[in-house]
Write an enzyme that holds these catalytic residues in place. Structure first.
Site, PDB file in Angstrom:
ATOM      1  N   LYS A 166       5.043 -17.568 -10.060  1.00 25.78           N
ATOM      2  CA  LYS A 166       5.053 -17.993 -11.460  1.00 25.78           C
ATOM      3  C   LYS A 166       3.663 -17.799 -12.110  1.00 25.78           C
ATOM      4  CE  LYS A 166       8.753 -21.376 -10.685  1.00 25.78           C
ATOM      5  NZ  LYS A 166       9.129 -22.806 -10.808  1.00 25.78           N
TER       6      LYS A 166
ATOM      7  N   TYR B  69      16.949 -19.322 -16.497  1.00 24.66           N
ATOM      8  CA  TYR B  69      17.060 -20.761 -16.201  1.00 24.66           C
ATOM      9  C   TYR B  69      18.178 -21.426 -17.001  1.00 24.66           C
ATOM     10  CZ  TYR B  69      12.848 -21.068 -13.289  1.00 24.66           C
ATOM     11  OH  TYR B  69      11.943 -20.963 -12.257  1.00 24.66           O
TER      12      TYR B  69
ATOM     13  N   PHE C  84      13.528 -30.977 -19.291  1.00 26.34           N
ATOM     14  CA  PHE C  84      12.336 -30.145 -19.093  1.00 26.34           C
ATOM     15  C   PHE C  84      12.550 -28.677 -19.459  1.00 26.34           C
ATOM     16  CE2 PHE C  84      14.504 -30.571 -14.928  1.00 26.34           C
ATOM     17  CZ  PHE C  84      14.743 -29.243 -14.616  1.00 26.34           C
TER      18      PHE C  84
ATOM     19  N   ARG D 168      12.526 -21.136   1.237  1.00 21.04           N
ATOM     20  CA  ARG D 168      12.404 -22.500   0.698  1.00 21.04           C
ATOM     21  C   ARG D 168      11.518 -23.371   1.589  1.00 21.04           C
ATOM     22  NH1 ARG D 168      15.354 -23.503  -3.546  1.00 21.04           N
ATOM     23  NH2 ARG D 168      15.696 -25.705  -3.174  1.00 21.04           N
TER      24      ARG D 168
ATOM     25  N   THR E 292      10.234 -28.935  -4.416  1.00 21.35           N
ATOM     26  CA  THR E 292       9.964 -28.635  -5.833  1.00 21.35           C
ATOM     27  C   THR E 292       8.759 -29.403  -6.347  1.00 21.35           C
ATOM     28  OG1 THR E 292      12.330 -28.288  -6.160  1.00 21.35           O
ATOM     29  CG2 THR E 292      11.006 -28.639  -8.148  1.00 21.35           C
TER      30      THR E 292
ATOM     31  N   ARG F   2       3.582 -24.936  -2.084  1.00 22.24           N
ATOM     32  CA  ARG F   2       3.442 -25.914  -3.167  1.00 22.24           C
ATOM     33  C   ARG F   2       2.485 -27.045  -2.792  1.00 22.24           C
ATOM     34  NH1 ARG F   2       9.844 -25.435  -4.507  1.00 22.24           N
ATOM     35  NH2 ARG F   2       9.715 -24.053  -6.319  1.00 22.24           N
TER      36      ARG F   2
ATOM     37  N   ASN G 128       4.737 -25.274 -10.462  1.00 22.06           N
ATOM     38  CA  ASN G 128       4.827 -25.376  -9.003  1.00 22.06           C
ATOM     39  C   ASN G 128       4.759 -24.022  -8.297  1.00 22.06           C
ATOM     40  OD1 ASN G 128       7.332 -24.494  -9.736  1.00 22.06           O
ATOM     41  ND2 ASN G 128       8.481 -26.118  -8.730  1.00 22.06           N
TER      42      ASN G 128
ATOM     43  N   HIS H  17       9.124 -19.787  -7.303  1.00 21.65           N
ATOM     44  CA  HIS H  17      10.560 -20.079  -7.378  1.00 21.65           C
ATOM     45  C   HIS H  17      11.240 -19.352  -6.232  1.00 21.65           C
ATOM     46  CE1 HIS H  17      14.702 -20.415  -8.841  1.00 21.65           C
ATOM     47  NE2 HIS H  17      14.810 -19.149  -8.486  1.00 21.65           N
TER      48      HIS H  17
ATOM     49  N   GLU I 147      20.646 -14.151  -9.161  1.00 23.02           N
ATOM     50  CA  GLU I 147      19.232 -14.022  -9.546  1.00 23.02           C
ATOM     51  C   GLU I 147      18.682 -12.623  -9.213  1.00 23.02           C
ATOM     52  OE1 GLU I 147      18.083 -18.764  -9.143  1.00 23.02           O
ATOM     53  OE2 GLU I 147      17.158 -17.320  -7.789  1.00 23.02           O
TER      54      GLU I 147
HETATM   55  P1  CMP Z   1      12.198 -24.030  -9.851  1.00 25.95           P
HETATM   56  O1  CMP Z   1      12.422 -24.131  -8.383  1.00 25.95           O
HETATM   57  O2  CMP Z   1      11.830 -22.703 -10.396  1.00 25.95           O
HETATM   58  O3  CMP Z   1      13.511 -24.561 -10.620  1.00 25.95           O
HETATM   59  C1  CMP Z   1      13.458 -25.154 -11.887  1.00 25.95           C
HETATM   60  C2  CMP Z   1      12.045 -25.391 -12.357  1.00 25.95           C
HETATM   61  O4  CMP Z   1      11.929 -26.343 -13.423  1.00 25.95           O
HETATM   62  C3  CMP Z   1      11.229 -26.003 -11.234  1.00 25.95           C
HETATM   63  O5  CMP Z   1      11.026 -25.059 -10.229  1.00 25.95           O
HETATM   64  C4  CMP Z   1      10.003 -26.482 -12.005  1.00 25.95           C
HETATM   65  O6  CMP Z   1       9.126 -25.420 -12.313  1.00 25.95           O
HETATM   66  C5  CMP Z   1      10.634 -26.956 -13.329  1.00 25.95           C
HETATM   67  N1  CMP Z   1      10.767 -28.413 -13.443  1.00 25.95           N
HETATM   68  C6  CMP Z   1      10.121 -29.164 -14.328  1.00 25.95           C
HETATM   69  N2  CMP Z   1      10.472 -30.463 -14.220  1.00 25.95           N
HETATM   70  C7  CMP Z   1      11.377 -30.533 -13.238  1.00 25.95           C
HETATM   71  C8  CMP Z   1      12.117 -31.612 -12.666  1.00 25.95           C
HETATM   72  N3  CMP Z   1      11.974 -32.874 -13.077  1.00 25.95           N
HETATM   73  N4  CMP Z   1      12.971 -31.329 -11.650  1.00 25.95           N
HETATM   74  C9  CMP Z   1      13.143 -30.039 -11.230  1.00 25.95           C
HETATM   75  N5  CMP Z   1      12.455 -28.982 -11.746  1.00 25.95           N
HETATM   76  C10 CMP Z   1      11.572 -29.217 -12.736  1.00 25.95           C
END
Ligand code: CMP
Length: 142
Positions: free
Chosen positions: A11, A51, A59, A87, A93, A104, A114, A117, A128
């Protein structure tokens, strides 16, 4: 374990922190192979589309702003159990919950920003991968 393909994104914060090599190196050391890769700056429409599953989440707007704030590296990883392996290497996350030594835990500032992805299941991986690499990937021949 079956050979799988999974979508990985480094990212904008990961690119800004100059972690592309470090992150790909972690994947390669774990036995995953890069079979497609592209650096790109997502448009708002692309980030919204990628997304879309989160569009009702509070968010979502911030996520789209973040994902369009700078270039990303999108890539397809292949290997035994690639989806869960990726993962594991990424960590949870929320970096506060991520296991020590994961990407992370080591590099992410927050649950919003974070660093990486990764697809969460085989169905989402297929969707995807098609989103970014609908023209196909480049399987290894050696
Ligand atoms: P990702 O695994 O790319 O999937 C969704 C993304 O939304 C996550 O990583 C974060 O970058 C973002 N995000 C922001 N807030 C939240 C949240 N509360 N829970 C999950 N994802 C979040």
């Amino acid at each position: 374990m079956a050979v799988e393909q999974t979508l990985s994104i480094i990212k904008p914060d990961g690119v800004q922190k100059n972690l592309i090599g470090e992150i790909i190196s972690r994947f390669e050391k774990a036995g995953l192979e890069v079979i497609a890769a592209r650096m790109m700056h997502l448009t708002i429409e692309e980030a919204q589309g990628f997304y879309a599953v989160h569009k009702e989440r509070p968010f979502y707007g911030d996520l789209v702003s973040y994902m369009t704030s700078g270039p990303v590296m999108v890539q397809v990883l292949s290997g035994d159990g690639a989806i869960s392996k990726n993962r594991e290497i990424m960590g949870a996350t929320n970096p506060a919950d991520a296991a020590a030594g994961t990407i992370r835990a080591d590099f992410a500032d927050s649950i919003e920003e974070n660093i990486v992805h990764g697809s969460d299941a085989s169905e989402t991986a297929a969707v995807e991968i098609d989103f970014f690499f609908g023209d196909g990937v480049c399987p290894r021949t050696r």
